[in-house]
Motif scaffolding. Structure first.
Motif, short mmCIF file in Angstrom:
data_model
loop_
_atom_site.label_atom_id
_atom_site.label_comp_id
_atom_site.label_asym_id
_atom_site.label_seq_id
_atom_site.Cartn_x
_atom_site.Cartn_y
_atom_site.Cartn_z
N ARG A 6 0.85 -1.19 0.00
CA ARG A 6 0.00 0.00 0.00
C ARG A 6 0.88 1.23 0.00
NH1 ARG A 6 -4.13 -1.58 4.75
NH2 ARG A 6 -3.21 0.31 5.60
N GLY A 7 0.36 2.33 -0.54
CA GLY A 7 1.15 3.55 -0.56
C GLY A 7 0.36 4.74 -1.05
N VAL A 16 -2.88 4.09 -3.25
CA VAL A 16 -2.44 2.98 -4.09
C VAL A 16 -2.46 1.67 -3.31
CG1 VAL A 16 -0.56 2.08 -5.52
CG2 VAL A 16 -0.94 4.57 -5.35
N VAL A 17 -2.99 0.62 -3.94
CA VAL A 17 -2.92 -0.74 -3.40
C VAL A 17 -2.47 -1.64 -4.54
CG1 VAL A 17 -4.14 -2.63 -2.29
CG2 VAL A 17 -4.85 -0.29 -1.83
N ALA A 18 -1.51 -2.50 -4.28
CA ALA A 18 -1.00 -3.41 -5.30
C ALA A 18 -0.81 -4.79 -4.70
CB ALA A 18 0.34 -2.90 -5.86
N ALA A 19 -0.98 -5.82 -5.53
CA ALA A 19 -0.88 -7.19 -5.04
C ALA A 19 -0.20 -8.09 -6.05
CB ALA A 19 -2.27 -7.75 -4.73
N GLY A 175 -2.28 -7.25 -9.44
CA GLY A 175 -3.16 -6.12 -9.74
C GLY A 175 -2.73 -4.86 -9.02
N VAL A 176 -3.21 -3.74 -9.55
CA VAL A 176 -2.97 -2.43 -8.96
C VAL A 176 -4.28 -1.65 -8.98
CG1 VAL A 176 -1.69 -0.26 -9.10
CG2 VAL A 176 -0.57 -2.40 -9.76
N ALA A 177 -4.63 -1.02 -7.88
CA ALA A 177 -5.80 -0.15 -7.81
C ALA A 177 -5.35 1.23 -7.33
CB ALA A 177 -6.86 -0.71 -6.87
N VAL A 178 -5.85 2.27 -7.99
CA VAL A 178 -5.50 3.64 -7.65
C VAL A 178 -6.79 4.40 -7.36
CG1 VAL A 178 -4.22 5.69 -8.32
CG2 VAL A 178 -3.63 3.47 -9.34
N GLN A 179 -6.87 4.99 -6.20
CA GLN A 179 -8.03 5.81 -5.82
C GLN A 179 -7.62 7.28 -5.86
OE1 GLN A 179 -9.52 4.98 -1.90
NE2 GLN A 179 -10.82 6.80 -1.84
N VAL A 180 -8.36 8.08 -6.61
CA VAL A 180 -8.10 9.52 -6.69
C VAL A 180 -8.81 10.20 -5.53
CG1 VAL A 180 -8.30 11.60 -8.10
CG2 VAL A 180 -7.90 9.38 -9.20
N MET A 181 -8.05 10.83 -4.67
CA MET A 181 -8.62 11.46 -3.49
C MET A 181 -9.36 12.74 -3.85
SD MET A 181 -7.65 9.22 -1.33
CE MET A 181 -8.00 9.95 0.27
N PRO A 182 -10.37 13.13 -3.05
CA PRO A 182 -11.11 14.37 -3.32
C PRO A 182 -10.16 15.57 -3.38
CG PRO A 182 -12.24 13.05 -1.67
CD PRO A 182 -10.91 12.41 -1.88
N GLY A 183 -10.38 16.44 -4.36
CA GLY A 183 -9.56 17.65 -4.47
C GLY A 183 -8.22 17.45 -5.13
N THR A 214 6.96 -2.34 -10.88
CA THR A 214 5.72 -2.00 -11.58
C THR A 214 5.14 -0.71 -11.04
OG1 THR A 214 5.21 -4.31 -12.11
CG2 THR A 214 3.36 -2.77 -12.02
N LEU A 215 5.15 -0.55 -9.73
CA LEU A 215 4.62 0.68 -9.13
C LEU A 215 5.47 1.89 -9.51
CD1 LEU A 215 3.64 -0.65 -5.59
CD2 LEU A 215 2.10 -0.02 -7.46
N GLU A 216 6.77 1.71 -9.56
CA GLU A 216 7.64 2.82 -9.97
C GLU A 216 7.33 3.25 -11.39
OE1 GLU A 216 11.68 1.68 -9.42
OE2 GLU A 216 11.50 1.45 -7.24
#
Length: 341
Positions: A6-7, A16-19, A175-183, A214-216
């Motif tokens: 996570r990061g 970011v969450v990756a597995a 897998g990788v999931a990216v959440q865009v935070m508000p603002g 991969t995350l980099e």
């Protein structure tokens, strides 16, 4: 054993969450005897469930379940995960296959066909919060991103991949999931979109660079910073991922209470016992006549034989919901058993 990282990226504007799920997807393939495309479908769903569990679950006792019901030859699939990296899953038709796509990749979308994605979140109080959205492509990653936007109002990107080789063995999965935070600033979102557009496929990246590399690559120019998971008790700074089922011999025996005593006796006479197979993990439980005959404490409808009450070994009690049986008779529990119910 797989792992979850996570990061944050984009100055904290991207969660970011990756597995890496290679080992658990291969275990699922072996347990269920999956075809290559069924392996890809279930592998993506299990990986997606793990990622969403990290994003959505609020307490340790919650679980998240993905159910995809499609009109394709797979017949649908189910994957369940918790926030601790435990995951399990199954498909309805494990040997189902579909022709490769024009680009030579496994055609998960055709295997699933048109249908719906249902996401169940089991809350600590026993309630289940359910959201259902139509499948966008059936390739699962896009469908999960669509779900996060439609049902959770979370703008997100989801990447999932499973590569098989040889006789169908899993070479790499993750897998990788990216959440865009508000603002989040527009320039951060634009850079993320540009980076994702340049990704030709997740599995080649995972195979070549590993999870950290991969995350980099995905967050180049966005300053990815890993979360220190050691503060949460993970000494290796990662959450281990395991294929873990909640079945047991006791639960297998309990499943037989839904058969009538006469049907259970037939099992003993005709087969010398009973064999119960867990659909989640494929574990086989062979139950002896003595174990089967120990199930004598249930209360049943005298008209249709439906199960009304059964005390479990852990002290809890199964009881029919409502006041009427399925045949219409009023449910009447003997007075000496009412305290149990």
């Amino acid at each position: 054993m797989g792992r979850i990282l996570r990061g944050l990226a984009g100055d904290g504007n991207l969660r970011v969450v990756a597995a890496d799920t290679t080992d658990v997807v291969e275990e699922a393939r072996l347990r269920h005897g999956l075809s290559p495309t069924a392996t890809a479908a279930l592998g993506r769903a299990m990986t997606g469930a793990l990622l969403l569990a990290q994003l959505l679950l609020k307490t340790p006792k919650e679980r998240l379940t993905l159910r995809i019901e499609g009109a394709g030859p797979l017949g649908g699939l189910v994957a369940e995960a918790d926030a601790f990296g435990h995951v399990r899953g199954y498909v309805k038709n494990p040997k189902a296959e579909a022709p490769l796509r024009e680009d030579g990749k496994l055609n998960v979308g055709e295997l699933l066909g048109p249908g719906v994605l249902r996401v169940d979140r089991s809350l600590p109080n026993g309630e289940i919060y359910t959201s259902t959205v139509p499948l966008v492509s059936g390739e699962i990653a896009e469908d999960l991103a669509h779900y996060l936007w439609q049902s959770e109002q979370i703008p997100s990107a989801v990447l999932l991949g499973v590569r098989v080789h040889g006789e169908g063995e899993v070479e790499v999965a993750g897998g990788v999931a990216v959440q865009v935070m508000p603002g989040a600033p527009e320039e951060v979102v634009a850079r993320l979109e540009a980076n994702l557009a340049g990704v030709q496929g997740l599995t080649p990246l995972l195979k070549e660079k590993g999870l950290e590399g991969t995350l980099e690559a995905i967050f180049q120019g966005l300053g990815y910073t890993p979360t220190d998971l050691r503060a949460l008790g993970y000494a290796q700074n990662e959450i281990p991922v395991r294929f873990q089922c909640r079945c047991s011999r006791e639960k297998a025996l309990e499943a037989l209470v839904f058969f009538t005593p006469e049907e259970r006796e037939d099992m003993i006479v005709e087969d010398g016992g009973a064999e119960v197979v867990c659909h989640w993990c494929g574990e086989v439980y062979r139950l002896s006549p003595e174990e089967i005959r120990s199930l004598v404490a249930e209360v049943r409808c005298p008209d249709c034989g439906a199960l009304w009450l059964y005390p479990r070994a852990d002290g809890s009690v199964f009881r029919i919901e409502g006041e009427a049986c399925r045949c219409g008779r009023k449910v009447e529990i003997p007075s000496e058993r009412r305290a149990e119910a």
